[in-house]
Write an enzyme that holds these catalytic residues in place. Structure first.
Site, PDB file in Angstrom:
ATOM      1  N   SER A 151       9.562  -7.398   6.239  1.00 39.15           N
ATOM      2  CA  SER A 151       8.753  -7.391   7.465  1.00 39.15           C
ATOM      3  C   SER A 151       9.419  -8.324   8.457  1.00 39.15           C
ATOM      4  CB  SER A 151       7.355  -7.918   7.136  1.00 39.15           C
ATOM      5  OG  SER A 151       6.647  -8.196   8.329  1.00 39.15           O
ATOM      6  N   TYR A 182       1.957 -14.594   2.801  1.00 37.76           N
ATOM      7  CA  TYR A 182       2.548 -13.279   3.118  1.00 37.76           C
ATOM      8  C   TYR A 182       3.909 -13.461   3.785  1.00 37.76           C
ATOM      9  CZ  TYR A 182       3.356  -8.710   5.147  1.00 37.76           C
ATOM     10  OH  TYR A 182       3.926  -7.503   5.495  1.00 37.76           O
TER      11      TYR A 182
HETATM   12  N1  LIG Z   1       1.650  -2.215   8.546  1.00 34.78           N
HETATM   13  C1  LIG Z   1       2.312  -3.267   9.002  1.00 34.78           C
HETATM   14  O1  LIG Z   1       1.967  -3.814  10.083  1.00 34.78           O
HETATM   15  C2  LIG Z   1       3.510  -3.793   8.256  1.00 34.78           C
HETATM   16  C3  LIG Z   1       4.399  -4.613   8.968  1.00 34.78           C
HETATM   17  C4  LIG Z   1       5.519  -5.095   8.307  1.00 34.78           C
HETATM   18  C5  LIG Z   1       5.737  -4.794   6.977  1.00 34.78           C
HETATM   19  N2  LIG Z   1       4.851  -4.013   6.313  1.00 34.78           N
HETATM   20  C6  LIG Z   1       5.115  -3.752   4.887  1.00 34.78           C
HETATM   21  O2  LIG Z   1       5.230  -2.365   4.690  1.00 34.78           O
HETATM   22  C7  LIG Z   1       4.879  -2.049   3.337  1.00 34.78           C
HETATM   23  C8  LIG Z   1       3.905  -0.890   3.355  1.00 34.78           C
HETATM   24  O3  LIG Z   1       2.718  -1.313   4.008  1.00 34.78           O
HETATM   25  P1  LIG Z   1       1.772  -0.337   4.840  1.00 34.78           P
HETATM   26  O4  LIG Z   1       1.690  -0.885   6.189  1.00 34.78           O
HETATM   27  O5  LIG Z   1       2.164   1.073   4.660  1.00 34.78           O
HETATM   28  O6  LIG Z   1       0.390  -0.677   4.119  1.00 34.78           O
HETATM   29  P2  LIG Z   1      -0.752   0.238   3.514  1.00 34.78           P
HETATM   30  O7  LIG Z   1      -1.080   1.350   4.441  1.00 34.78           O
HETATM   31  O8  LIG Z   1      -1.828  -0.730   3.124  1.00 34.78           O
HETATM   32  O9  LIG Z   1      -0.087   0.854   2.207  1.00 34.78           O
HETATM   33  C9  LIG Z   1       0.208   0.048   1.109  1.00 34.78           C
HETATM   34  C10 LIG Z   1       0.593   0.935  -0.056  1.00 34.78           C
HETATM   35  O10 LIG Z   1       0.811   0.088  -1.198  1.00 34.78           O
HETATM   36  C11 LIG Z   1      -0.044   0.491  -2.265  1.00 34.78           C
HETATM   37  N3  LIG Z   1      -0.454  -0.663  -3.043  1.00 34.78           N
HETATM   38  C12 LIG Z   1      -1.175  -1.731  -2.614  1.00 34.78           C
HETATM   39  N4  LIG Z   1      -1.384  -2.581  -3.624  1.00 34.78           N
HETATM   40  C13 LIG Z   1      -0.776  -2.049  -4.714  1.00 34.78           C
HETATM   41  C14 LIG Z   1      -0.627  -2.451  -6.065  1.00 34.78           C
HETATM   42  N5  LIG Z   1      -1.174  -3.590  -6.513  1.00 34.78           N
HETATM   43  N6  LIG Z   1       0.061  -1.659  -6.921  1.00 34.78           N
HETATM   44  C15 LIG Z   1       0.601  -0.501  -6.484  1.00 34.78           C
HETATM   45  N7  LIG Z   1       0.516  -0.060  -5.220  1.00 34.78           N
HETATM   46  C16 LIG Z   1      -0.164  -0.819  -4.355  1.00 34.78           C
HETATM   47  C17 LIG Z   1      -1.225   1.178  -1.557  1.00 34.78           C
HETATM   48  O11 LIG Z   1      -1.872   2.125  -2.373  1.00 34.78           O
HETATM   49  P3  LIG Z   1      -3.153   1.833  -3.296  1.00 34.78           P
HETATM   50  O12 LIG Z   1      -4.134   1.097  -2.458  1.00 34.78           O
HETATM   51  O13 LIG Z   1      -3.542   3.213  -3.695  1.00 34.78           O
HETATM   52  O14 LIG Z   1      -2.626   1.040  -4.445  1.00 34.78           O
HETATM   53  C18 LIG Z   1      -0.503   1.905  -0.419  1.00 34.78           C
HETATM   54  O15 LIG Z   1       0.062   3.110  -0.902  1.00 34.78           O
HETATM   55  C19 LIG Z   1       4.324  -3.339   2.738  1.00 34.78           C
HETATM   56  O16 LIG Z   1       5.307  -3.954   1.950  1.00 34.78           O
HETATM   57  C20 LIG Z   1       3.996  -4.196   3.965  1.00 34.78           C
HETATM   58  O17 LIG Z   1       4.070  -5.568   3.679  1.00 34.78           O
HETATM   59  C21 LIG Z   1       3.740  -3.494   6.923  1.00 34.78           C
END
Ligand SMILES: NC(=O)c1ccc[n+]([C@@H]2O[C@H](COP(=O)([O-])OP(=O)(O)OC[C@H]3O[C@@H](n4cnc5c(N)ncnc54)[C@H](OP(=O)(O)O)[C@@H]3O)[C@@H](O)[C@H]2O)c1
Length: 258
Positions: free
Chosen positions: A137, A150
């Site tokens: 991130s 985080y």
């Molecule tokens: N959105 C942002 O603003 C942002 C910015 C920078 C970086 N990121 C990074 O991008 C990545 C994806 O995030 P996202 O934004 O797509 O978030 P998201 O919509 O919350 O998706 C997270 C995914 O991870 C899965 N997950 C969560 N906890 C888990 C666990 N304990 N075991 C297995 N799977 C798990 C969730 O599915 P389940 O709930 O079904 O397990 C979901 O498929 C993350 O690493 C996040 O830190 C996000």
């Protein structure tokens, strides 16, 4: 056909990545906790002529990464591309944060990512072919008051990924660290940051565009890729500004908008 394993593929950026890999004819192994959501994704993508295997697992629980690796070994599924995307953040002052939120972020964002990389890397090295993408991130480029753990986990992911990319430079395996900035997914709701200046005032990108940037970065074998020109600029600016100022601005951005 090559096989791509994506963690956190039931929603958000991971789901969009799964769609892109399916479009380009990769068989998929999709992992997340929600079996029902994974089944929906599989139903959507299988008609595109790829096989989609779903495995519902809580990767934050210690035996999960090894369990996943062993299951795929038993089934004779070789993973050509590993996308360590699953991750979450939690908003709040460190002193008041529940221990399970602190340890949960470290277990998923750091421990599971590191263990999966360590497990799936040796077969890739033996084949002299493979790609790994670790989703960090822009949070990883500076300290993050109000999301201290985080931001620190994502700093780890950047440092770890760049280091092993260097170690592996002549191995046939590429390691890409992909850094999205704020993105519209389920992340902000889970983290409790929907009302932050970052999401409310500064604007977030859409997950489809972010995933496309990540897809291109891993397929090109880039070591570090930041999604969005504005995010790239912010990440660069932290390298020259005084640390105390960077930390103060980071807190202002993370805090709730009035
Ligand atoms: N959105 C942002 O603003 C942002 C910015 C920078 C970086 N990121 C990074 O991008 C990545 C994806 O995030 P996202 O934004 O797509 O978030 P998201 O919509 O919350 O998706 C997270 C995914 O991870 C899965 N997950 C969560 N906890 C888990 C666990 N304990 N075991 C297995 N799977 C798990 C969730 O599915 P389940 O709930 O079904 O397990 C979901 O498929 C993350 O690493 C996040 O830190 C996000």
């Amino acid at each position: 056909m090559s096989t791509t394993l994506i963690t956190g593929a039931s929603g958000g950026i991971g789901y969009e990545l799964a769609r892109l890999f399916a479009r380009d004819h990769h068989n998929l192994v999709l992992v997340a906790r929600s079996a029902d959501k994974l089944a929906q994704v599989a139903n959507e993508l299988q008609p595109r002529g790829v096989t989609v295997k779903t495995i519902a697992l809580d990767l934050a629980s210690p035996p999960a990464p090894k369990f996943l690796f062993d299951q795929l070994q038993r089934e004779g599924i070789a993973v050509d591309i590993l996308i360590n995307n699953a991750g979450f953040g939690a908003f709040g002052e460190f002193a008041q944060m529940p221990e399970e939120e602190i340890l949960g972020q470290i277990s998923l964002n750091i421990t599971a990512l590191t263990e999966l990389t360590h497990l799936f890397l040796p077969p890739m090295i033996s084949r002299r072919n493979g790609r790994i993408m670790n989703v960090a991130s822009t949070a990883g480029f500076q300290p993050g008051p109000l999301m201290a753990v985080y931001y620190a986990t994502k700093a780890y992911v950047i440092s770890f990924s760049e280091a092993i990319a260097n170690e592996l430079r002549d191995s046939g395996v590429t390691v890409t660290c992909f850094c999205p900035g704020a993105t519209h997914t389920g992340f902000a709701k889970r983290a409790g940051t929907e009302k932050s200046r970052l999401f409310k005032q500064l604007g977030a990108m859409n997950a489809e565009k972010v995933a496309l940037d990540g897809y291109r970065a891993v397929m090109e074998g880039r070591t570090l890729a930041i999604s969005g020109a504005h995010n790239w600029l912010v990440a660069q600016s932290t390298r020259f500004a005084p640390r105390r100022m960077v930390t103060a601005v980071s807190r202002w951005i993370a805090d709730k908008a009035e």
